[in-house]
Design a protein around this motif. Structure first.
Motif, PDB file in Angstrom:
ATOM      1  N   SER A 167     -24.226   8.176  14.761  1.00 49.92           N
ATOM      2  CA  SER A 167     -23.257   8.343  15.849  1.00 49.92           C
ATOM      3  C   SER A 167     -22.187   7.259  15.785  1.00 49.92           C
ATOM      4  O   SER A 167     -21.029   7.504  16.159  1.00 49.92           O
ATOM      5  CB  SER A 167     -23.969   8.294  17.198  1.00 49.92           C
ATOM      6  OG  SER A 167     -24.592   7.026  17.401  1.00 49.92           O
ATOM      7  N   GLU A 214     -24.807  15.043  25.296  1.00 44.19           N
ATOM      8  CA  GLU A 214     -25.248  14.464  24.022  1.00 44.19           C
ATOM      9  C   GLU A 214     -25.326  12.941  24.111  1.00 44.19           C
ATOM     10  O   GLU A 214     -26.276  12.320  23.613  1.00 44.19           O
ATOM     11  CB  GLU A 214     -24.293  14.874  22.905  1.00 44.19           C
ATOM     12  CG  GLU A 214     -24.289  16.358  22.584  1.00 44.19           C
ATOM     13  CD  GLU A 214     -23.369  17.159  23.503  1.00 44.19           C
ATOM     14  OE1 GLU A 214     -23.271  18.375  23.300  1.00 44.19           O
ATOM     15  OE2 GLU A 214     -22.753  16.548  24.408  1.00 44.19           O
ATOM     16  N   GLY A 215     -24.322  12.338  24.749  1.00 46.26           N
ATOM     17  CA  GLY A 215     -24.321  10.889  24.899  1.00 46.26           C
ATOM     18  C   GLY A 215     -25.407  10.404  25.834  1.00 46.26           C
ATOM     19  O   GLY A 215     -26.021   9.345  25.603  1.00 46.26           O
ATOM     20  N   THR A 216     -25.694  11.183  26.880  1.00 46.67           N
ATOM     21  CA  THR A 216     -26.775  10.827  27.811  1.00 46.67           C
ATOM     22  C   THR A 216     -28.126  10.852  27.112  1.00 46.67           C
ATOM     23  O   THR A 216     -28.956   9.938  27.281  1.00 46.67           O
ATOM     24  CB  THR A 216     -26.782  11.810  29.003  1.00 46.67           C
ATOM     25  OG1 THR A 216     -25.519  11.768  29.655  1.00 46.67           O
ATOM     26  CG2 THR A 216     -27.878  11.441  29.994  1.00 46.67           C
ATOM     27  N   PHE A 224     -20.398  11.390  22.251  1.00 39.71           N
ATOM     28  CA  PHE A 224     -21.531  10.466  22.283  1.00 39.71           C
ATOM     29  C   PHE A 224     -21.448   9.464  23.441  1.00 39.71           C
ATOM     30  O   PHE A 224     -22.271   8.558  23.542  1.00 39.71           O
ATOM     31  CB  PHE A 224     -21.625   9.703  20.958  1.00 39.71           C
ATOM     32  CG  PHE A 224     -21.816  10.604  19.762  1.00 39.71           C
ATOM     33  CD1 PHE A 224     -22.616  11.734  19.833  1.00 39.71           C
ATOM     34  CD2 PHE A 224     -21.177  10.323  18.555  1.00 39.71           C
ATOM     35  CE1 PHE A 224     -22.781  12.564  18.742  1.00 39.71           C
ATOM     36  CE2 PHE A 224     -21.343  11.159  17.462  1.00 39.71           C
ATOM     37  CZ  PHE A 224     -22.145  12.281  17.554  1.00 39.71           C
ATOM     38  N   SER A 225     -20.464   9.626  24.297  1.00 40.45           N
ATOM     39  CA  SER A 225     -20.326   8.742  25.457  1.00 40.45           C
ATOM     40  C   SER A 225     -21.186   9.265  26.611  1.00 40.45           C
ATOM     41  O   SER A 225     -21.611  10.434  26.601  1.00 40.45           O
ATOM     42  CB  SER A 225     -18.865   8.672  25.892  1.00 40.45           C
ATOM     43  OG  SER A 225     -18.459   9.903  26.486  1.00 40.45           O
ATOM     44  N   PRO A 226     -21.444   8.453  27.640  1.00 37.69           N
ATOM     45  CA  PRO A 226     -22.288   8.876  28.769  1.00 37.69           C
ATOM     46  C   PRO A 226     -21.725  10.044  29.564  1.00 37.69           C
ATOM     47  O   PRO A 226     -22.433  10.644  30.373  1.00 37.69           O
ATOM     48  CB  PRO A 226     -22.359   7.617  29.640  1.00 37.69           C
ATOM     49  CG  PRO A 226     -22.055   6.484  28.710  1.00 37.69           C
ATOM     50  CD  PRO A 226     -21.077   7.025  27.712  1.00 37.69           C
ATOM     51  N   LYS A 286     -16.554  10.567  19.352  1.00 43.81           N
ATOM     52  CA  LYS A 286     -16.668   9.379  20.200  1.00 43.81           C
ATOM     53  C   LYS A 286     -16.869   9.779  21.656  1.00 43.81           C
ATOM     54  O   LYS A 286     -17.714   9.207  22.361  1.00 43.81           O
ATOM     55  CB  LYS A 286     -15.411   8.510  20.062  1.00 43.81           C
ATOM     56  CG  LYS A 286     -15.451   7.237  20.888  1.00 43.81           C
ATOM     57  CD  LYS A 286     -14.183   6.423  20.697  1.00 43.81           C
ATOM     58  CE  LYS A 286     -14.232   5.142  21.531  1.00 43.81           C
ATOM     59  NZ  LYS A 286     -12.991   4.331  21.354  1.00 43.81           N
ATOM     60  N   GLY A 310     -18.386   8.268  15.509  1.00 45.26           N
ATOM     61  CA  GLY A 310     -17.559   7.860  16.641  1.00 45.26           C
ATOM     62  C   GLY A 310     -16.358   7.046  16.227  1.00 45.26           C
ATOM     63  O   GLY A 310     -15.289   7.133  16.845  1.00 45.26           O
ATOM     64  N   LEU A 344     -28.610  10.535  23.947  1.00 42.22           N
ATOM     65  CA  LEU A 344     -28.603   9.464  22.952  1.00 42.22           C
ATOM     66  C   LEU A 344     -28.965   8.131  23.601  1.00 42.22           C
ATOM     67  O   LEU A 344     -29.749   7.340  23.045  1.00 42.22           O
ATOM     68  CB  LEU A 344     -27.218   9.379  22.303  1.00 42.22           C
ATOM     69  CG  LEU A 344     -27.088   8.614  20.989  1.00 42.22           C
ATOM     70  CD1 LEU A 344     -27.987   9.216  19.912  1.00 42.22           C
ATOM     71  CD2 LEU A 344     -25.639   8.618  20.517  1.00 42.22           C
TER      72      LEU A 344
END
Length: 330
Positions: free
Chosen positions: A25, A45-47, A39-41, A36, A29, A49
């Motif tokens: 990631s 997907e970011g959560t 993969f952020s909150p 990017k 990113g 991760l």
């Protein structure tokens, strides 16, 4: 499903139609604003991760071979001995554009496209096949060169040789704009040729000053030279002009005109080279009008007039309006 590990310490698994890729990631990113953000909150997907240290992302619509190649390049794991073929390269270009990693792919895509665009073995009449590639890879010089070649070499109008898969992703009106510029050059060329022939065949119109040459009078040789010129045009199937010029490529038209240039008179008449010079300058002028299209103008439109295009040119070399150019800029 086959598993391929691009990064042994990767924390993201791309689930494609035929294969699952393990990737990083962090690497993705840095290369792509889309990944990017993914993969952020702010996104699921970011959560996942952040919560579990890993995530699986289904990408069933993305071409598997193209995504594998993209991940190999971005992770510095590309070590293939053979270059990708034209079809695969097109799929790569689409995904590079989709995930906004054009800049990260700049060096690699430049090497690939330069080889294809400047390959002497590649049929120039089919170079329109590469138009989607240079558009989505954002190669401004190659885009201008290919659109210029399409105007110069095509004799089939707006039905250019482009894969339907890729053509549907290009801006609306792009092919019509290329064709309209080609037709405008042909129209101007036809008008100039007809004016040269018509005026010189009618000695009652002399003296006449024409804007495209320095001749202010027509000599006694003009009539015979024009008759010779017309005979040559008929012999090489370029007469009558108004029916033949619209039907063949500009490349063929200009090539035939060179073969039909009036030759100097045997009696050392000083007027005969003038007509040859005029036709020669007309040919050069026609080729000079084929400047191709500007990728920046096509993508961003005319409304952003203060923007400086990456390829220097005069005037606006995009589509008919700014809205058309911006439709695919994303």
């Amino acid at each position: 499903m086959e598993s391929i590990t691009i990064d042994p310490e990767g924390d993201v698994y791309f689930q494609l139609a035929e294969v699952e890729l393990r990737v990083s990631s962090k690497v993705l990113g840095l290369a792509s604003s889309v990944w990017k953000a993914m993969f952020s909150p702010r996104f699921k997907e970011g959560t996942n991760l952040a919560q579990y240290g890993t995530c699986r992302i289904p990408l069933p619509d993305d071409n598997s071979d193209a995504m594998i190649l993209i991940c190999e390049v971005l992770h510095h794991k590309f070590c293939r001995t053979e270059n990708p073929n034209q079809e695969l390269l097109g799929e790569v270009a689409l995904l590079v554009h989709k995930y906004d990693c054009v800049q990260a792919f700049r060096s690699w895509s430049t090497c690939q496209m330069v080889v294809l665009v400047h390959d002497e073995n590649f049929q120039k009449s089919s170079r329109s096949l590469l138009l989607p590639h240079v558009f989505f890879f954002d190669h401004v010089s190659e885009f201008q060169a290919i659109t210029r070649d399409m105007m110069y070499l095509s004799d089939i109008g707006p039905n250019y040789v482009v894969s339907d898969t890729f053509a549907a992703r290009l801006p609306d009106g792009l092919f019509n704009k290329i064709h309209s510029k080609e037709l405008k050059v042909k129209e101007d060329l036809l008008k100039e040729l007809e004016s040269i022939i018509d005026v010189r065949m009618d000695k009652e119109k002399a003296p006449v000053t024409r804007s495209h040459c320095s001749m202010e009078y027509f000599t006694e040789c003009d009539g015979s030279l024009i008759l010779e010129f017309i005979a040559k045009l008929r012999h090489i199937q370029l007469w009558p002009l108004n029916t033949t010029v619209p039907q063949i490529s500009l490349c063929e038209i200009l090539s035939k005109l060179k073969r039909a240039w009036p030759k100097p008179a045997k009696d050392k008449c000083t007027c005969s080279p003038r007509l040859s010079t005029i036709i020669s300058e007309l040919v050069k002028r026609a080729k000079g009008k084929l400047d191709g299209l500007c990728l920046d103008c096509v993508k961003y439109g005319e409304s952003k007039g203060k923007r400086k295009c990456r390829v220097a040119h005069e005037g606006y070399l995009g589509l008919q309006s700014g809205s058309e150019g911006e439709s695919e800029s994303e």
